[in-house]
Scaffold this motif. Sequence first.
Motif, mmCIF file in Angstrom:
data_model
loop_
_atom_site.group_PDB
_atom_site.id
_atom_site.type_symbol
_atom_site.label_atom_id
_atom_site.label_comp_id
_atom_site.label_asym_id
_atom_site.label_seq_id
_atom_site.Cartn_x
_atom_site.Cartn_y
_atom_site.Cartn_z
ATOM 1 N N ARG A 1 0.833 -1.194 0.000
ATOM 2 C CA ARG A 1 0.000 0.000 0.000
ATOM 3 C C ARG A 1 0.876 1.255 0.000
ATOM 4 O O ARG A 1 0.641 2.196 -0.739
ATOM 5 C CB ARG A 1 -0.918 -0.005 1.222
ATOM 6 N N LEU B 1 2.305 2.378 -3.266
ATOM 7 C CA LEU B 1 1.449 3.055 -4.241
ATOM 8 C C LEU B 1 1.770 4.542 -4.308
ATOM 9 O O LEU B 1 1.666 5.161 -5.361
ATOM 10 C CB LEU B 1 -0.032 2.838 -3.899
ATOM 11 N N PHE C 1 5.107 -5.534 -9.340
ATOM 12 C CA PHE C 1 5.147 -4.083 -9.127
ATOM 13 C C PHE C 1 4.101 -3.382 -9.976
ATOM 14 O O PHE C 1 3.355 -2.523 -9.497
ATOM 15 C CB PHE C 1 6.544 -3.560 -9.468
ATOM 16 N N GLN C 2 4.037 -3.786 -11.224
ATOM 17 C CA GLN C 2 3.087 -3.125 -12.117
ATOM 18 C C GLN C 2 1.640 -3.410 -11.738
ATOM 19 O O GLN C 2 0.759 -2.628 -12.060
ATOM 20 C CB GLN C 2 3.323 -3.585 -13.557
ATOM 21 N N HIS C 3 1.426 -4.520 -11.092
ATOM 22 C CA HIS C 3 0.057 -4.892 -10.728
ATOM 23 C C HIS C 3 -0.228 -4.686 -9.252
ATOM 24 O O HIS C 3 -1.212 -5.186 -8.731
ATOM 25 C CB HIS C 3 -0.193 -6.350 -11.093
ATOM 26 N N ARG C 4 0.640 -4.004 -8.576
ATOM 27 C CA ARG C 4 0.484 -3.941 -7.128
ATOM 28 C C ARG C 4 -0.789 -3.227 -6.709
ATOM 29 O O ARG C 4 -1.303 -3.434 -5.616
ATOM 30 C CB ARG C 4 1.699 -3.289 -6.484
ATOM 31 N N HIS C 5 -1.296 -2.376 -7.593
ATOM 32 C CA HIS C 5 -2.556 -1.708 -7.253
ATOM 33 C C HIS C 5 -3.708 -2.692 -7.226
ATOM 34 O O HIS C 5 -4.791 -2.376 -6.760
ATOM 35 C CB HIS C 5 -2.844 -0.592 -8.254
ATOM 36 N N ARG C 6 -3.481 -3.869 -7.762
ATOM 37 C CA ARG C 6 -4.538 -4.871 -7.753
ATOM 38 C C ARG C 6 -4.375 -5.850 -6.589
ATOM 39 O O ARG C 6 -5.167 -6.773 -6.434
ATOM 40 C CB ARG C 6 -4.522 -5.646 -9.067
ATOM 41 N N TYR C 7 -3.327 -5.665 -5.821
ATOM 42 C CA TYR C 7 -3.098 -6.584 -4.713
ATOM 43 C C TYR C 7 -4.235 -6.464 -3.694
ATOM 44 O O TYR C 7 -4.657 -5.365 -3.355
ATOM 45 C CB TYR C 7 -1.761 -6.273 -4.035
ATOM 46 N N LEU D 1 -5.397 -6.039 -0.455
ATOM 47 C CA LEU D 1 -4.739 -5.558 0.760
ATOM 48 C C LEU D 1 -5.235 -6.260 2.025
ATOM 49 O O LEU D 1 -4.732 -6.034 3.108
ATOM 50 C CB LEU D 1 -4.899 -4.047 0.880
#
Lengths: 190, 372
Positions: free
Chosen positions: A19, A22, A64-70, A72
């Motif tokens: 988080r 981001l 890293f590129q998809h971390r916004h989709r992790y 949480l």
Amino acid sequence: MTAVCVPAPPAADDATLIRRSLTEPEVFAELFDRYAPAVHRYAVRRLGPDAGEDVVSETFLAAFQHRHRYDLERADARPWLYGIASNVIGKRRRDEVSLYRAYVRSGVHPAEVSGGLVEHQADTLAVNRPLAAALLRLRAGDRDVLLLTAWAELSYEETAAALGIPVGTVRSRLNRARKKIREELEDRHG
Amino acid sequence: MDELERVRRLWSGVPEPGEDALSRARAGLLRAAEAESRPRSRLSALLTRYGPGRARLLPGRAPYGVARRRRMGARLAVAGALAAALTAGPVVVGGAPGTRPGARDLLARAAAAAAAEPELTPKPGQYVHTVSLEKYTVYAHTGKKTVAWIGGGRIQEWLPAGGSGVLLRREVENAPEPLPGHPLPPEAWRTKDRTSDIVYDACTTGTPPELWRERAGEWPADPVRLRERLLAVSAKGGMAGRPDAVRLWRQVTALAGDNLRPSLRSALFTVAAGIDGVTVVPDTADAAGRRGIGVAMEEEDGVRSEMIFDRETYRYLGQRLTSTREHTIEIGGPSFVRPAGLTLVSEAQLSIEVVDRVPKPAPGASRMKIPC
């Protein structure tokens, strides 16, 4: 003499790190430092020494590129990372097959620095060659489940999360994989 | 020894790598972090700097806008001490001229305004097409220093109704703007008008984050139950242990930017009205420059997040993140001191409609597929 233990400060869980990354992308490097060595070793076991760093690179860049989709809600990022690594490794199936074949022929894994075990080398080979032969024959999905469980040490639930499949499917794939291995070992030992 | 144990021991002599073996991958990741918030053309400069052999280590430009959305969005949580506010009486939209509503009052009006919006009803095979603007701070290394400016773009998303099909996200980058107190560097212009398409595959679109609208379809539009739901989903994982107010606020702001059905959006603002620590921002602006009135909460990481509403109609306009303290940015090069009071990210929701078709993705579109 009394050893003085200074408790390590509580580390942020993976979700918190992700988080933070981001807004501060460089924070993601901390996740790399936590898990890249293990992912590297996992990849090298499956693909050989040349592939390790490439797999790590691709895995962490994709993560890293998809971390916004992790999600949480998940404090532990290992299943997610191993899931991505499984995809990356899956694209190199030919390398994996070549590695296992070469091992069956030569009895040498090119990255293994020693036997790693106390067993006698000959005994080890007697078991490991049929094991490698069995791995060769497994379906890709079954192999992923088996190796995530055995090598990445993920639980059934974590393996399910990593591969995006139900836990029941993990169990059935694992059973199938074990059965094939058993058959292979019995064939060889007769 | 059973089969699984034998497999465990197989090639267990493969060691973990030394630092050297990972340094290239780690450097690649740091470059990606560095490159993330700036135009793709910067990557060609990086390529030159690091040599073509490293090319494959460089990612395409990360979908920063999406990241933003999720950052505003990866939050679906709930808060604590608000039940009282949830039982507020009937709300009149549009306060008397000259009065400045408190946060609760403002959010209650926003809830009433949302409830009055028409419902979108896409049929299977149709798409919900949204248009929004985003602005964000971009950092880049130029020789010996790190420069920064405000980048951004117009973002369109086509979300398949029913949760299956292709999800397309298209960003066309806008002209850069200087950061207050900083000249606009020439690098900032390199990607103006560039179109970046991202196509999410069916597997991916089946997962929740891109389809909040679908996921939230079953969520209760009753504020009390919604609040319970938001608290429940944030009770474990990364948000566990945070104060209820923080968890609720994160979740509310995460959802607010999505095209929720009006009743749910209304309930969301009613929940927000009961969150402690939310204050009114009398005058603020979204990414499109539309001035409005905001509600804000100070977050723990030196960031204040705001939801912005139209001053007259109380319609939701967008969100904004502002730094509340100085912070040194280090992204693998010279550091950059980010001042307090800087708008880090802002977003404006411009339109939403139902359409029959999704445009054909550009030939160079990124295709995203990760485990579901």
